[in-house]
Design an enzyme around this catalytic site. Structure first.
Site, short mmCIF file in Angstrom:
data_model
loop_
_atom_site.label_atom_id
_atom_site.label_comp_id
_atom_site.label_asym_id
_atom_site.label_seq_id
_atom_site.Cartn_x
_atom_site.Cartn_y
_atom_site.Cartn_z
N SER A 179 -6.42 0.23 -1.78
CA SER A 179 -7.55 -0.14 -3.35
C SER A 179 -6.91 -0.72 -4.70
CB SER A 179 -8.80 0.15 -3.00
OG SER A 179 -9.52 0.48 -2.09
N GLU B 135 -6.13 -5.64 3.51
CA GLU B 135 -6.90 -7.35 2.12
C GLU B 135 -7.87 -6.89 1.59
OE1 GLU B 135 -4.46 -9.53 2.54
OE2 GLU B 135 -3.25 -9.93 4.17
N THR C 103 1.02 -1.16 0.23
CA THR C 103 0.10 0.03 0.26
C THR C 103 0.80 1.28 -0.02
OG1 THR C 103 -2.17 -1.23 1.54
CG2 THR C 103 -1.91 1.29 0.41
N GLY D 48 -0.87 -12.95 -4.96
CA GLY D 48 -1.56 -13.92 -4.30
C GLY D 48 -1.35 -14.21 -3.43
N PHE E 4 -14.38 -1.95 -11.31
CA PHE E 4 -13.14 -0.98 -10.58
C PHE E 4 -13.24 -0.12 -11.16
CE2 PHE E 4 -12.10 -5.60 -10.21
CZ PHE E 4 -12.73 -6.00 -8.39
N ILE F 299 1.95 -0.03 7.18
CA ILE F 299 2.85 -1.28 7.16
C ILE F 299 2.40 -2.56 8.28
CG2 ILE F 299 4.80 -2.38 6.06
CD1 ILE F 299 2.85 -0.58 4.16
N LEU G 224 -2.08 -12.19 -1.28
CA LEU G 224 -3.13 -11.33 -0.05
C LEU G 224 -4.37 -12.81 -0.22
CD1 LEU G 224 -3.32 -7.65 -1.76
CD2 LEU G 224 -2.58 -8.87 0.38
#
Ligand code: TGC
Ligand code: FAD
Length: 391
Positions: free
Chosen positions: A142, A370, A136, A243, A390, A167, A245
């Site tokens: 997002s 997440e 992030t 992957g 999106f 983090i 996540l």
């Protein structure tokens, strides 16, 4: 405080093997004996009990569902049960273990060279090296595909510049799994960055009202030079990060059940003891029973679907869309259980003498990190319609 004896309304435990029950009991005992006595003060102080790192490692919880390198090689169901129990203590504890295991170690286990794995995984399993997962950025949460962090090849090194934020374990980490765009291809790639390299900085975020016992940091890279060999060769594209996540989100779904169990069980026991109107327990009133009935129904549904999903994962048949569904619905369920449980304790519900308000605050984060609730809604919407919303 009330004694916790588990939440099993519909013979859930009959679906678990002896080994699975033993793993759960081990985690439950650890949380009960070593973590719960500490958490209220740590939540107040905004600190994590770092002295538990060694006991957690000794119990084999770091990288527990990975094979080799000293890892316990648990099934995904066993790992999920551990996550559930840890989060019954506090989301910060589950996050501490799952960022180390399901994000950082998993990334190395999946995408690193043999040499990189030997260098990091045994140390991480033993808790002698901690990892963080830096995806992030301040302007890309997002939508991580827009990230600005870049890695430029310079001879036999990469030079990394950028900023990551929110983090978990950032300032505790010895090794950061960092996602950056390669300058020549503009493609996202994963890198291993030792946190003692010049130009690396980690500043903790204070004043959080959620996850107060978790270490959360902003992490900066100012001309950080790493050997070219620190690239994770198989971590190509955003798909590689996603992957990781998917792997971690399943643990989050289990953890949310643990937090919901803690809130439900506390409210159930409290309402049986607390008396109002003609010396009757408040649990004897229909409106109170309605709340408890709703909670146990939702927790039970979450237990069964999450176990089924995780058995699918153990059989290699779980898709990331399935994971989005249970991360989304379990986080929402747990937050609603916490809010209703809080209400049943009246004024006592807003103190930290009981665990509910703490869980309720933490679950606001669980809904967000997440992949936010909205993002998982859109992943499901895209899957069932074939139309991504999106962009
Ligand atoms: P999109 O085009 O949809 O996908 C790119 C490629 O990746 C594949 N894919 C996945 N693969 C594995 N797992 C997943 N979950 C996947 N989702 C997508 C996809 O099939 C595609 O493959 P291919 O072969 O066609 O190239 O990518 P997009 O850029 O449109 O993004 C989609 C979106 C919005 C869903 C994604 O960016 C997203 O999930 N955003 C949320 C970001 C997020 O969750 N960040 C979490 C940061 S880490 C964190 O919060 C840790 S907290 C932990 C703790 O403390 O416990
Ligand atoms: P934004 O993306 O700005 O979203 C804000 C709101 O807008 C949300 O409600 C979202 O659902 C909504 N929204 C955004 N886009 C859309 C859309 N297209 N349609 C509908 N709604 C939309 N990240 C890491 O990389 N590593 C970590 O270890 C980590 N740990 C964390 C620990 C904590 C305590 C927290 C709070 C966060 C952590 N994160 C970590 C970051 C986390 O993953 C992000 O906060 C999350 O992905 C959301 O990003 P954002 O906060 O920038 O919100």
């Amino acid at each position: 405080m009330f004694e916790f004896r588990g939440v099993d309304f519909m013979e859930f435990d009959s679906l678990l093997s002896e080994e699975e029950l033993l793993v759960r009991q081990t985690a439950r005992q650890f949380v009960e004996d070593q973590f719960i006595p500490l958490i209220t003060q740590h939540f107040r102080d905004g600190t994590f009990p770092n002295e538990l790192t060694a006991p957690i490692a000794d119990l084999g919880f770091f990288g527990a569902n990975l094979d080799g390198y000293g890892c316990a090689g648990l099934s995904n169901v066993e790992y999920g049960l551990v996550m559930q129990e840890l989060e019954r203590g506090d989301t910060a504890l589950r996050s501490f273990v799952s960022v180390q295991s399901s994000l950082s170690m998993y990334a190395i286990h999946s995408y690193a060279t043999g040499e990189q794995k030997q260098r990091w995984l045994p140390a991480m399993q033993q808790g002698k090296a901690m990892g963080c997962f830096a995806l992030t950025e301040p302007n890309f949460g997002s939508n991580p595909s827009g990230m600005l962090t870049r890695a430029v090849r310079d001879g036999d090194e990469y030079v990394i510049n950028g900023e990551k934020t929110w983090i978990t374990n950032g300032s505790l980490a010895d090794i950061a799994v960092v996602w950056a765009k390669l300058d020549d291809t503009d493609r996202i790639h994963g890198f291993l960055v030792e946190t003692d390299r010049p130009g690396f900085s980690a500043v903790d975020l204070h004043n959080k009202l959620s996850m107060r016992a978790s270490t959360t940091s902003s992490v900066g890279f100012s001309n950080v030079r790493i050997p070219a060999a620190n690239i994770l060769p198989e971590a190509k594209g955003l798909k590689a990060a996603l992957g990781c996540l998917t792997n971690a989100r399943l643990g989050i779904a289990w953890g949310a059940i643990g937090a919901a169990m803690a809130c439900y069980d506390c409210a159930r026991q409290y309402t049986i003891l607390r008396k109002q109107f003609d010396d009757r327990p408040i649990a004897s009133h229909q409106l109170v029973q309605s709340e408890l009935a709703w909670m146990i129904s939702e927790i039970t549904k979450a237990q069964f679907i999450t176990l089924h999903a995780t058995r699918l994962k153990d059989a290699g048949r779980l898709s990331h869309v399935h994971v989005s569904m249970i991360k989304r619905s379990n986080a929402e369920m747990a937050l609603e259980v916490a809010r209703r449980a809080r209400d049943l304790l009246g004024a006592n519900g807003i103190t930290d003498e009981y665990p509910i308000f703490r869980h309720m605050c933490n679950l606001e984060t669980v809904k967000t990190y997440e992949g936010t609730h909205n993002i998982h809604t859109l992943i499901l919407g895209s899957h069932v319609t074939g139309i991504p919303a999106f962009t």
